[in-house]
Design a protein around this motif. Structure first.
Motif, PDB file in Angstrom:
ATOM      1  N   LEU A 146     -10.275   1.271  15.435  1.00  0.00           N
ATOM      2  CA  LEU A 146     -11.277   0.367  16.003  1.00  0.00           C
ATOM      3  C   LEU A 146     -10.682  -0.505  17.100  1.00  0.00           C
ATOM      4  O   LEU A 146     -11.317  -0.737  18.139  1.00  0.00           O
TER       5      LEU A 146
ATOM      6  N   ALA B 249     -11.811  -0.488  20.864  1.00  0.00           N
ATOM      7  CA  ALA B 249     -12.373  -1.723  21.414  1.00  0.00           C
ATOM      8  C   ALA B 249     -11.770  -2.061  22.767  1.00  0.00           C
ATOM      9  O   ALA B 249     -12.457  -2.604  23.641  1.00  0.00           O
TER      10      ALA B 249
ATOM     11  N   ASN C 264     -10.040  -7.350  10.597  1.00  0.00           N
ATOM     12  CA  ASN C 264     -10.787  -6.103  10.453  1.00  0.00           C
ATOM     13  C   ASN C 264     -10.650  -5.557   9.039  1.00  0.00           C
ATOM     14  O   ASN C 264     -11.639  -5.170   8.409  1.00  0.00           O
TER      15      ASN C 264
ATOM     16  N   SER D  44     -18.028  -9.133  22.860  1.00  0.00           N
ATOM     17  CA  SER D  44     -18.987  -8.043  23.088  1.00  0.00           C
ATOM     18  C   SER D  44     -20.383  -8.571  23.406  1.00  0.00           C
ATOM     19  O   SER D  44     -21.211  -7.846  23.968  1.00  0.00           O
TER      20      SER D  44
END
Length: 385
Positions: A235, A239, A289, A132
């Motif tokens: 998530l 993502a 995560n 990211s």
């Protein structure tokens, strides 16, 4: 700045170019490290993962030290002839991913390893990856040194840390050993909490640290459920941009064993995951995560004796409201000084393409101001002598 790297001879000065047609950015530590090694050898950025390296100038002479540098950083080997035969970064990364780890998997990823002003280090969010930050580094310009700190436990054979403090200790130690002079830490989401604890450790060791946190605060601990497994499936789905919120919720409702193979297949088909990434590594991303959000839930933040800057998503209240009502998301109670700067968007699209110019500009201003403060301090110390 001084970093410990493999010796690859004198590197040419890095020059920037326009994005080539069909440019594809790196997506995981293998591709990021290989791109960085090739950029160093060729003195060129950005390099897309599917560009023919021979056409960019990588030859038999330069391929050997380039492969050696990537091998040292990734803890498994590829030689120069294999890199040259692979033809591009994407294909070379497939070779490296398939090999067992035999060395150290470096937590520092050189996203933009250039000489310049104060280096920036972007700390990974809960999933462990720093991809990211690759777009953010490019948005800030080729003159800004930018590194990522990613989780070595992305490798399924390595044991994850299970507390924020142990993560911060490892990462702060790595930077303290390899970086001379002032540095800036930036962390998005879970990475903001780790960056905060890293900054505390580095400052206690006498280091000059600038801390910028991207849309995260202690108040966000309240948004983490006791069992975050389903949230982590959402998530991952988000993502990889596999659907809207309703689709992410539906994917989470399938459960881990049914959902992960679907996510892996679809993310690979649409190019969000590299070929050869595999279901095992995706399982580890989901596991990280869960481990990291569980660690965040249990963490107790210490106090910070300096200023931190919070870049806050202006539209976050609809889905991640501040429990304390503090505009600084809970930092006011534990930091000596907090500057809050709003930027458009939500928490989840904070580093999306539409928001990148705002974040890059604000971050650049913070680094520039910190660089000026450090220069004044150096001048004062020199005069005092």
């Amino acid at each position: 700045m001084a970093t410990t790297t493999a010796s690859a001879g004198a590197a040419p000065a890095l020059r920037s170019r326009e994005l080539p047609e069909g440019y594809a950015p790196p997506r995981d530590p293998f591709e990021i490290q290989l791109v960085a090694a090739c950029s160093r050898a060729l003195g060129l950025t950005p390099i897309g993962i599917r560009e023919p390296l021979a056409e960019l100038g990588l030859d038999e002479v330069s391929a050997a030290p380039t492969a050696s540098l990537a091998s040292e950083r990734l803890g498994r080997g590829i030689d120069g002839s294999e890199l040259a035969a692979a033809g591009d970064v994407e294909s070379a990364a497939v070779i490296m991913r398939a090999r067992p780890i035999t060395g150290r998997f470096d937590c520092v990823v050189p996203i933009q390893a250039v000489d310049g002003p104060m280096p920036l280090f972007g700390i990974h969010p809960a999933g462990g990856h720093v991809s990211s930050y690759t777009h953010l580094a490019r948005e800030m310009g080729v003159g800004q040194p930018f590194y990522g700190i990613h989780s070595p436990a992305l490798e399924p054979s390595l044991t994850p840390h299970e507390s924020v403090d142990s993560l911060a200790a490892e990462y702060a130690g790595a930077l303290d050993r390899r970086v001379d002079g002032p540095l800036a830490l930036v962390g998005w989401s879970f990475g903001g909490g780790v960056a905060f604890e890293m900054a505390r450790r580095l400052r206690s060791a006498g280091r000059d640290v600038t801390l910028v946190i991207l849309d995260f605060g202690p108040d966000d601990q309240a948004t983490v459920p006791e069992d975050p497994e389903d949230v982590c499936l959402m998530l991952l789905t988000y993502a990889f941009r596999l659907g809207d919120q309703a689709h992410c919720e539906a994917m989470a409702a399938m459960g881990r064993e049914r959902a992960l193979p679907v996510i892996e297949r679809r993310a690979t088909e649409n190019g969000k995951l590299p070929p050869g990434f595999g279901l095992e590594r995706l399982r580890r991303m989901h596991e990280l995560n869960v481990i990291n959000l569980t660690a965040l839930k249990a963490h107790r933040f210490g106090t910070y004796d300096s200023k931190l800057t919070l870049l806050r998503a202006s539209d976050r209240e609809a889905h991640m409201p501040s429990e304390s009502g503090d505009p600084a998301l809970g930092w006011t109670a534990i930091a000596a000084e907090v500057e809050v700067l709003d930027t458009p968007g939500t928490h989840f699209d904070f580093l999306g393409r539409a928001n990148l110019p705002h974040v890059a500009r604000m971050l650049g201003e913070q680094v520039g101001a910190a660089e000026a403060r450090s220069a004044r301090a150096r001048t004062s110390r020199a005069h005092a002598k």
